[in-house]
Design a protein around this motif. Structure first.
Motif, PDB file in Angstrom:
ATOM      1  N   GLY A 208       0.832  -1.201   0.000  1.00  0.00           N
ATOM      2  CA  GLY A 208       0.000   0.000   0.000  1.00  0.00           C
ATOM      3  C   GLY A 208       0.858   1.237   0.000  1.00  0.00           C
ATOM      4  N   ILE A 209       0.241   2.386   0.249  1.00  0.00           N
ATOM      5  CA  ILE A 209       0.968   3.644   0.230  1.00  0.00           C
ATOM      6  C   ILE A 209       2.047   3.633   1.317  1.00  0.00           C
ATOM      7  CG2 ILE A 209      -0.745   4.737   1.729  1.00  0.00           C
ATOM      8  CD1 ILE A 209      -0.224   7.326   0.166  1.00  0.00           C
ATOM      9  N   PRO A 210       3.268   4.016   0.994  1.00  0.00           N
ATOM     10  CA  PRO A 210       4.366   3.920   1.973  1.00  0.00           C
ATOM     11  C   PRO A 210       4.262   4.991   3.066  1.00  0.00           C
ATOM     12  CG  PRO A 210       5.181   3.969  -0.300  1.00  0.00           C
ATOM     13  CD  PRO A 210       3.740   4.376  -0.343  1.00  0.00           C
ATOM     14  N   ILE A 211       4.679   4.590   4.271  1.00  0.00           N
ATOM     15  CA  ILE A 211       4.703   5.489   5.422  1.00  0.00           C
ATOM     16  C   ILE A 211       6.139   5.679   5.877  1.00  0.00           C
ATOM     17  CG2 ILE A 211       4.128   5.703   7.873  1.00  0.00           C
ATOM     18  CD1 ILE A 211       1.517   4.368   7.375  1.00  0.00           C
ATOM     19  N   ILE A 212       6.512   6.939   6.107  1.00  0.00           N
ATOM     20  CA  ILE A 212       7.772   7.266   6.770  1.00  0.00           C
ATOM     21  C   ILE A 212       7.398   7.940   8.083  1.00  0.00           C
ATOM     22  CG2 ILE A 212       9.854   8.683   6.688  1.00  0.00           C
ATOM     23  CD1 ILE A 212       9.883   8.270   3.672  1.00  0.00           C
ATOM     24  N   ALA A 213       8.002   7.485   9.171  1.00  0.00           N
ATOM     25  CA  ALA A 213       7.620   7.975  10.493  1.00  0.00           C
ATOM     26  C   ALA A 213       8.796   8.655  11.174  1.00  0.00           C
ATOM     27  CB  ALA A 213       7.115   6.815  11.356  1.00  0.00           C
ATOM     28  N   VAL A 331       0.620  11.097  15.947  1.00  0.00           N
ATOM     29  CA  VAL A 331      -0.153   9.871  15.748  1.00  0.00           C
ATOM     30  C   VAL A 331      -0.164   9.033  17.030  1.00  0.00           C
ATOM     31  CG1 VAL A 331      -0.017   7.611  14.641  1.00  0.00           C
ATOM     32  CG2 VAL A 331       0.070   9.686  13.266  1.00  0.00           C
ATOM     33  N   TRP A 332      -1.361   8.534  17.373  1.00  0.00           N
ATOM     34  CA  TRP A 332      -1.534   7.585  18.474  1.00  0.00           C
ATOM     35  C   TRP A 332      -2.328   6.407  17.941  1.00  0.00           C
ATOM     36  CZ3 TRP A 332      -0.239   8.765  23.790  1.00  0.00           C
ATOM     37  CH2 TRP A 332       0.315  10.048  23.958  1.00  0.00           C
ATOM     38  N   CYS A 333      -2.102   5.222  18.508  1.00  0.00           N
ATOM     39  CA  CYS A 333      -2.893   4.053  18.122  1.00  0.00           C
ATOM     40  C   CYS A 333      -2.980   3.108  19.318  1.00  0.00           C
ATOM     41  CB  CYS A 333      -2.286   3.348  16.913  1.00  0.00           C
ATOM     42  SG  CYS A 333      -3.425   2.165  16.138  1.00  0.00           S
ATOM     43  N   ASP A 334      -3.804   3.492  20.290  1.00  0.00           N
ATOM     44  CA  ASP A 334      -3.987   2.694  21.506  1.00  0.00           C
ATOM     45  C   ASP A 334      -5.396   2.114  21.513  1.00  0.00           C
ATOM     46  OD1 ASP A 334      -1.489   3.391  22.367  1.00  0.00           O
ATOM     47  OD2 ASP A 334      -2.175   5.138  23.483  1.00  0.00           O
ATOM     48  N   GLY A 335      -5.492   0.783  21.563  1.00  0.00           N
ATOM     49  CA  GLY A 335      -6.791   0.153  21.720  1.00  0.00           C
ATOM     50  C   GLY A 335      -7.539  -0.027  20.418  1.00  0.00           C
ATOM     51  N   GLU A 336      -8.656  -0.761  20.503  1.00  0.00           N
ATOM     52  CA  GLU A 336      -9.449  -1.117  19.334  1.00  0.00           C
ATOM     53  C   GLU A 336     -10.156   0.080  18.715  1.00  0.00           C
ATOM     54  OE1 GLU A 336      -9.489  -3.977  17.706  1.00  0.00           O
ATOM     55  OE2 GLU A 336      -7.913  -4.563  19.113  1.00  0.00           O
ATOM     56  N   GLU A 365       7.110   4.363  18.960  1.00  0.00           N
ATOM     57  CA  GLU A 365       7.642   3.731  17.751  1.00  0.00           C
ATOM     58  C   GLU A 365       6.670   2.719  17.165  1.00  0.00           C
ATOM     59  OE1 GLU A 365      11.651   1.262  16.526  1.00  0.00           O
ATOM     60  OE2 GLU A 365      11.787   2.886  17.983  1.00  0.00           O
ATOM     61  N   ASP A 366       5.807   2.111  18.013  1.00  0.00           N
ATOM     62  CA  ASP A 366       4.903   1.093  17.485  1.00  0.00           C
ATOM     63  C   ASP A 366       3.647   1.694  16.859  1.00  0.00           C
ATOM     64  OD1 ASP A 366       3.880   2.006  19.881  1.00  0.00           O
ATOM     65  OD2 ASP A 366       3.011   0.072  20.431  1.00  0.00           O
ATOM     66  N   ALA A 367       3.347   2.972  17.138  1.00  0.00           N
ATOM     67  CA  ALA A 367       2.124   3.588  16.598  1.00  0.00           C
ATOM     68  C   ALA A 367       2.115   3.613  15.072  1.00  0.00           C
ATOM     69  CB  ALA A 367       1.940   4.993  17.169  1.00  0.00           C
ATOM     70  N   PRO A 368       3.199   4.015  14.388  1.00  0.00           N
ATOM     71  CA  PRO A 368       3.168   3.992  12.915  1.00  0.00           C
ATOM     72  C   PRO A 368       2.925   2.592  12.359  1.00  0.00           C
ATOM     73  CG  PRO A 368       4.993   5.329  13.705  1.00  0.00           C
ATOM     74  CD  PRO A 368       4.435   4.630  14.897  1.00  0.00           C
ATOM     75  N   ARG A 369       3.507   1.575  12.988  1.00  0.00           N
ATOM     76  CA  ARG A 369       3.290   0.206  12.508  1.00  0.00           C
ATOM     77  C   ARG A 369       1.819  -0.188  12.656  1.00  0.00           C
ATOM     78  NH1 ARG A 369       8.407  -0.475  15.101  1.00  0.00           N
ATOM     79  NH2 ARG A 369      10.028  -1.023  13.575  1.00  0.00           N
ATOM     80  N   LYS A 370       1.220   0.198  13.772  1.00  0.00           N
ATOM     81  CA  LYS A 370      -0.179  -0.150  14.010  1.00  0.00           C
ATOM     82  C   LYS A 370      -1.101   0.537  13.005  1.00  0.00           C
ATOM     83  CE  LYS A 370       0.180  -1.109  18.966  1.00  0.00           C
ATOM     84  NZ  LYS A 370      -0.178  -0.624  20.330  1.00  0.00           N
ATOM     85  N   ILE A 371      -0.856   1.812  12.735  1.00  0.00           N
ATOM     86  CA  ILE A 371      -1.751   2.478  11.773  1.00  0.00           C
ATOM     87  C   ILE A 371      -1.457   1.993  10.358  1.00  0.00           C
ATOM     88  CG2 ILE A 371      -1.941   4.530  13.233  1.00  0.00           C
ATOM     89  CD1 ILE A 371      -0.438   5.996  10.925  1.00  0.00           C
ATOM     90  N   GLY A 372      -0.213   1.624  10.096  1.00  0.00           N
ATOM     91  CA  GLY A 372       0.110   1.050   8.789  1.00  0.00           C
ATOM     92  C   GLY A 372      -0.692  -0.209   8.539  1.00  0.00           C
TER      93      GLY A 372
END
Length: 1236
Positions: A208-213, A331-336, A365-372
């Motif tokens: 998919g579209i690439p992400i740089i964090a 960016v945050w990505c905590d929880g469902e 560091e894990d937030a970009p991976r989760k949203i990716g």
């Protein structure tokens, strides 16, 4: 305890300031006591030492004594403020009561009044002697004396601590932002952004579209670096890698729909600036249109951004075939819940060109991976951002700390060395560098002006101990912030981390708490509050952001405000004993000292015991939700809990639940300034609210009934409620501080006269005055004093009652008597019944940019010198002006022209007047030989109505104004309802022939002369010939949108010679143009993106060649659309809608439309199959509705994400199956929905 004490000193420090003197001065003045000598002594001996006492206390063994003194000083300050507030409340109560009594009395005898005249000084003496014994004044005097006494103790503490007077600080302008030490980081990230990603990405990432964090700790400079990168890339737009750069702010409480709206709006702005594209879009609202055949065309051009599906479709359209960079900050990505929100953006990868990228910033560091994973994107690279090197950090600090250009080079070198020493204490924190640097710069500028000792000042700061806690340096800067700004900043901690503030609402809260103290009493408090906000932004305490909002027909940047992570931590620290916010399952301690509380409704009972002890609470925000509002027993429990609390000192009450059960204790809140109830159900506002005489803001949008005496709220500045309810408030003119009144209805009842507007001079923004037919005279209009409403910029004047075709000579007098506000930019006259426009002086109209005349059915002519009277006008609307016969010179800067339902307005050229009879006959034959069978019975009513309009036109052209006579003639020969539609069509052609003969037999030509600045032209229901249309478009090289609706005199669009010049044209709309047989030279339009054809049954499909640039096409009630589509190569077409159309074949083939993303087919009864769909590799949404003979849909593409089939009985019976596992309907393995 040692680490806590400096925080206590900083938190209470604001009270040891000139605010004490201001409060004392205001209090003594209210008592009628001349305390100037006393205050002069206070300013000379006490105030200068207050700050130095606090500074000395921090490292002193006497610190606890100072803290105790500060606490007593703050309690005394609050007590005096409350006593003064109660006195003001009592005065307002008496004022309301006296006004009520006097309204029922006869006027005072002027002779008697002058005979018994008492000089003012004597009056004050008598009044003072009589009132000084009142309990409120005794209490206030006692509390003022107590405050003065405690403040005076500062002299004793000064001697104890050995402190000296601290000089006043002043402000200097903020230096421009500059980035230090990030050039290598910037170049590396830009290189990666411009480079195509490798085939193998990080393990676990999806395609998919690439992400740089960019990831790193709070305050390290992630956002600044991202801005630095965007600044460089924006300078390359057009010549560089990206077509479009967008920036959205996520935060921990982000909303995916808001992010999509921001993306859409920024993409629209970019398109406007690059291609002069109008941001309105037809495709997004097409479903709503198709559900309602009579939808006005105006609704077609306003994007429907309410549904997630609509947002997704529009976002894909805006980003389609673009190479974009999307920056998502924080960016945050905590929880469902977060993951579910992010999944909404999966469609981003489907609409972009290769090379598009997403750049995110995050603390984790894990937030970009989760949203990716959530959005189906590739994690190309995660860039851990380290602290900048020490020398660069020192340069950053020096940039902010030392005023530029004011210090000689030798002295600057010495000062820079000291600044480097200070910089080493700041832990390489850019936020601390900015804030501490700004604080130092302010003092350095003052010392330079007063020739003070710069070295000694910097040496003292260099000795500060800022080790350990990251916020120590920020705390030092906060202590040096002016007291009024300290209070405003720290109050923001009452709201959740990442909360976005609107400027006005934040200022309203500061006003309610008494934080805003204007030095000039003539200044509006909101203006002073905005100055406070701007100062906090310039000092880096609050961050300003911009987002795009749609208002008044245009996209505009709207500012919103947030607190940086570290600054939020600072605000929480300095307010933790006075401000408490409880969130979710987190349980916070509630100290008895708190003044401000934000708590969920379901936590009130749990914390009832602690809250009952809060006797000095000034803010209560009760957050709720649908689950709370929907349960009556829960609301009752909450109401019972609130009744037990001590809420008498509340200044702000925000309830996300029903208010009706709280009526009994509302009247006790004499200090209340803000009352906001955002219940999800309707409620009745209780009568007790009418005694809140100091209330400034009332937001009750869900109220179904307002109390009778709401006009007693004499301090009210903002009222938000249903406009019909507001119109029912009698004597609204008593609310002289009111700043927002969008709708005022004139009635022939006492209390609703136009004169109620007389003293409402604080009104601003938009005002609609309705029912002007109820105004009795010009004197009443003059008495409204609209010319004194300096803050109004939009005015709508509406006449509703009476007969539309009756001339009212009084309307002209009333309009002239109204005298327009001096800075008006938008004016709408609706239902005006005069024959001529009012003769307002040019000075009242020269600033008007938008002018609309609607339903002015007796108006015969516009002003002769309109180009001078309305010289700034950019938008002109002429709608339902049945008597208007000519247009004179239009405003020279006009960009939008709307002419709608003006049947007497004729545009014809000399060439038309010279047509031979054979030419006229051939034009008529083209219409007669059109596809008449398309006029099925659903068009019968339209035919009959149009016949009546034409008969009225014929009667007026023949010199008769008797519409009733023409209607009678028309009704005599109208075919019966059950007569074949062809008979209606024949009759319509015959009347249309008579109408066209009258147009072609005119004596003189009448051209539509348009200024070359025009960007939008909307013509509906007027008379213009083919040649007149061509002549009017010749010079419109800036035109972006052309709409022709219900134009029954045009048979063809202009030729290639004319349309080829319209190089900016983006959208063409033809609707209900029954006589159009040809699209002329439409193929020559180089940048046409949208085409809407509706109700054009005579269009010859063999000559309808469309331009290849089209992205959106809508066909409705047209013939042979399959032939039209087959005639043209449409490589960019992304949205196709076909409704009630005929085709030459029963099978529709769309295999060549490689970019097609959205396909909607509705009510096409001749369609039996859709084939070769597998070639549509971009198709994601297919909707089939009400196609009764559709039998087969073959080879659905793999890209399809949404399939809707509804009211297609044969297809649903033969091809749609039920999945045995899920029970859902499927077709070729794809789930089938039935909701449009």
């Amino acid at each position: 305890m040692a680490g806590v004490e400096p925080i206590i000193l900083a938190a209470l420090g604001w009270v040891a300031s000139p605010l004490v003197a201001k409060l004392l001065a205001e209090g003594f003045a209210s008592l009628g006591i001349n305390a100037e000598k006393k205050l002069q002594k206070l300013r000379a001996t006490v105030l200068p030492v207050l700050k130095s006492v606090i500074e000395k206390a921090e490292g002193s063994p006497h610190r606890s004594e100072v803290e105790g003194w500060l606490q007593r000083l703050k309690d005394a300050y609050d007590g005096a403020e409350d006593a003064l507030d109660l006195l003001n409340y009592d005065r307002l109560r008496r004022k309301v009561a006296e006004a009520a009594r006097s309204s029922g009395k006869r006027p005072t005898n002027p002779v008697r009044s002058s005979f018994f005249h008492i000089p003012k000084p004597v009056k004050w003496m008598i009044k003072g002697c009589r009132d000084m014994g009142s309990p409120q004044k005794i209490k206030l005097k006692r509390r003022l004396n107590k405050l003065e006494k405690i403040a005076g103790e500062a002299q004793t503490l000064r001697d104890l601590l050995g402190a000296t007077a601290a000089p006043d600080r002043q402000n200097i302008a903020q230096p421009p932002q500059k980035v230090f030490g990030r050039d290598k980081d910037r170049e590396e990230i830009i290189r990666r952004l411009k480079t195509e990603p490798a085939a193998i990405c990080e393990p676990g990432s999806s395609s998919g579209i690439p992400i740089i964090a960019i990831v790193g700790r709070p305050g390290v400079g992630k956002t600044a670096l991202a801005q630095y990168i965007c600044e460089q890339l924006r300078s390359e737009l057009g010549d560089g890698h990206f077509d479009l750069i967008m920036w959205v702010y996520a935060s921990c409480d982000f909303n995916a729909s808001e992010i999509m709206k921001n993306i859409i709006q920024q993409a629209s702005i970019a398109s406007e600036s690059q291609d002069s594209v109008n941001p309105d879009d037809l495709a997004v609202t097409i479903l709503a249109l198709l559900r309602n055949r009579n939808t006005n065309l105006d609704t077609m051009v306003v994007g429907n951004l309410d549904s997630p599906e609509g947002l997704r479709l529009k976002m894909n359209k805006m980003l389609n075939a673009k190479n974009f960079l999307l920056v998502i900050d924080d960016v945050w990505c905590d929880g469902e819940d977060h993951k579910k929100n992010w999944k909404t953006l999966r469609c981003l990868s489907n609409c972009c060109l290769p090379g598009s990228k997403i750049l995110v910033t995050s603390q984790m560091e894990d937030a970009p991976r989760k949203i990716g994973a959530a959005i189906g994107a590739t994690i190309e690279h995660i860039f851990p951002l380290k602290d900048i090197e020490e020398n660069y950090f020192s340069d950053l600090f020096i940039h902010h700390a030392l005023p530029s250009g004011e210090i000689d080079s030798h002295l600057r070198e010495e000062l820079e060395e000291k600044c480097r020493t200070i910089a080493r204490k700041l832990n390489k924190d850019p936020t601390a560098a900015e804030m501490v640097g700004e604080t130092i710069a302010t003092e350095m500028a003052r010392l330079l002006r007063s020739q003070g000792n710069l070295h000694a000042y910097l040496r003292k700061i260099a000795d500060e101990d800022w080790s350990g806690d990251k916020t120590k340096a920020l705390m030092w800067s906060y202590r040096h912030l002016p007291a009024h700004l300290q209070r405003c900043f720290s109050y923001c901690s009452l709201y959740p981390r990442g909360h976005t503030f609107e400027a006005l609402q934040l200022v309203q809260l500061w006003m309610a708490q008494g934080f805003i103290k204007p030095d000039d009493q003539n200044k509006r408090m909101e203006d002073v509050g905005n100055n406070y906000l701007n100062e906090l932004v310039s000092r880096f305490y609050i961050q300003r952001h911009n987002r795009v909002g749609y208002s008044s027909g245009a996209y505009k940047f709207v500012s919103y405000y947030t607190l940086h992570e570290l600054l939020y931590d600072l605000a929480e620290k300095v307010t933790r004993n006075y401000c408490v916010r409880i969130e979710g399952n987190h349980q916070s301690e509630i100290p008895s000292t708190i003044r401000h509380l934000c708590i969920p409704a379901n936590k009130l009972n749990e914390n009832k015991e602690e809250i009952c002890k809060l006797e000095k609470l000034r803010t209560l925000i009760v957050t709720g939700g649908e689950s709370i509002n929907s349960k009556a027993d829960v609301v009752t429990d909450i109401s019972n809990s609130l009744k037990q609390f001590s809420l008498k000192k509340l200044r702000v009450l925000v309830l996300e639940l029903n208010l009706e059960n709280l009526a009994k204790f509302i009247s006790e809140m004499k200090h209340l300034r803000v009352l906001q109830v955002s219940s999800t159900s309707e409620f009745v506002l209780p009568e007790s609210v009418c005694t809140l005489y100091q209330l400034q803001v009332l937001r009750i949008n869900c109220a179904r009934l307002l109390p009778k005496f709401l006009n007693n709220l004499v301090s009210l500045r903002y009222l938000e409620a249903n406009s019909d309810l507001i119109s029912g408030i009698p004597d609204i003119g008593k609310l002289t501080f009111l700043q927002g009144l969008k709708h005022f209805q004139v009635k022939k009842e006492k209390g609703y006269e136009l004169e109620q507007l007389q003293n409402l001079n604080e009104l601003r923004g938009h005002l609609c005055i309705d029912n002007l037919e109820n105004v009795e005279s010009k004197d009443s209009a003059i008495a409204a004093k609209l010319k004194e409403k300096e803050h109004l910029d939009m005015l709508q004047l509406v006449w509703c009652g009476g007969l539309d075709n009756v001339n009212s000579s009084s309307d002209v007098e009333i309009l002239e008597g109204l005298q327009l506000p001096p800075y008006l930019t938008s004016l709408i006259l609706d239902g005006y019944r005069g024959r001529s426009c009012p003769s307002w002086p040019e000075c009242q109209t020269s600033d008007i940019q938008e002018l609309a005349l609607r339903r002015c059915r007796m108006l015969e002519a516009l002003p002769l010198m309109m180009d001078q009277i309305y010289r700034s006008c950019r938008s002109l609307e002429l709608s339902h002006l049945s008597k208007l016969k000519a247009l004179h010179a239009l405003p020279p800067q006009l960009t939008i022209l709307i002419i709608e339902n003006t049947p007497s307005l004729i545009f014809v050229t000399n060439e038309d007047l010279q047509l031979s009879e054979d030419d006229k006959r051939s034009i008529r034959e083209v219409r007669r030989n059109g596809t008449q069978e398309w006029f099925s019975h659903r068009y019968q009513e339209s035919l009959v109505n149009n016949e009546k309009e034409m008969m009225n036109f014929i009667a007026s052209m023949n010199g008769s104004n008797n519409n009733e006579a023409s209607s009678a003639e028309h009704n005599k020969s109208v075919p019966a309802a059950d007569v074949a539609i062809t008979d209606h069509w024949e009759r319509w052609l015959e009347i249309h022939k008579r109408k066209m003969e009258l147009i072609y037999n005119r004596q003189n030509e009448a051209k539509l002369l348009l200024p070359s600045t025009l960007t939008e032209l909307w013509l509906k229901g007027c008379n213009i010939t083919n040649r007149a249309l061509s002549a009017s478009l010749q010079t419109l090289t800036s035109l972006t949108r052309l709409s022709l609706e219900e134009i029954r005199t045009v048979t063809s669009l202009p030729s290639e010679d004319v349309l080829g010049k319209l190089t900016s044209l983006q959208a063409v709309i033809l609707r209900e143009c029954w006589a159009v047989t040809s699209l002329g030279g439409i193929r020559s339009l180089p940048h046409l993106k949208e085409l809407y054809l509706s109700g054009c049954p005579c269009l010859d499909s063999r000559t309808a060649f469309l331009p290849s640039s089209l992205e959106i096409i809508t066909f409705e009630s047209c013939a042979d659309v399959d032939v039209i589509l087959a005639n043209t190569n449409l490589p960019r077409l992304s949205h196709l809608t076909i409704v009630q159309c005929d085709m030459q074949t029963t099978s529709l083939q769309l295999g060549d439309l490689q970019s097609l993303y959205f396909l909607y087919i509705d009510d096409c009864i001749g369609l039996s199959s859709l084939v070769y769909l597998q070639k549509l590799n971009s198709l994601e949404c297919l909707i089939l509705h009400n196609c009764s003979n559709l039998e087969a849909v073959m080879n659905l593409p793999m890209s399809l994400a949404r399939l809707v089939i509804r009211s297609c009985p044969i297809l649903e019976k033969q091809s749609v199956k039920i999945d045995p596992l899920s029970g859902r309907r499927i077709l070729d393995g794809i789930p089938v929905e039935d909701t449009l």
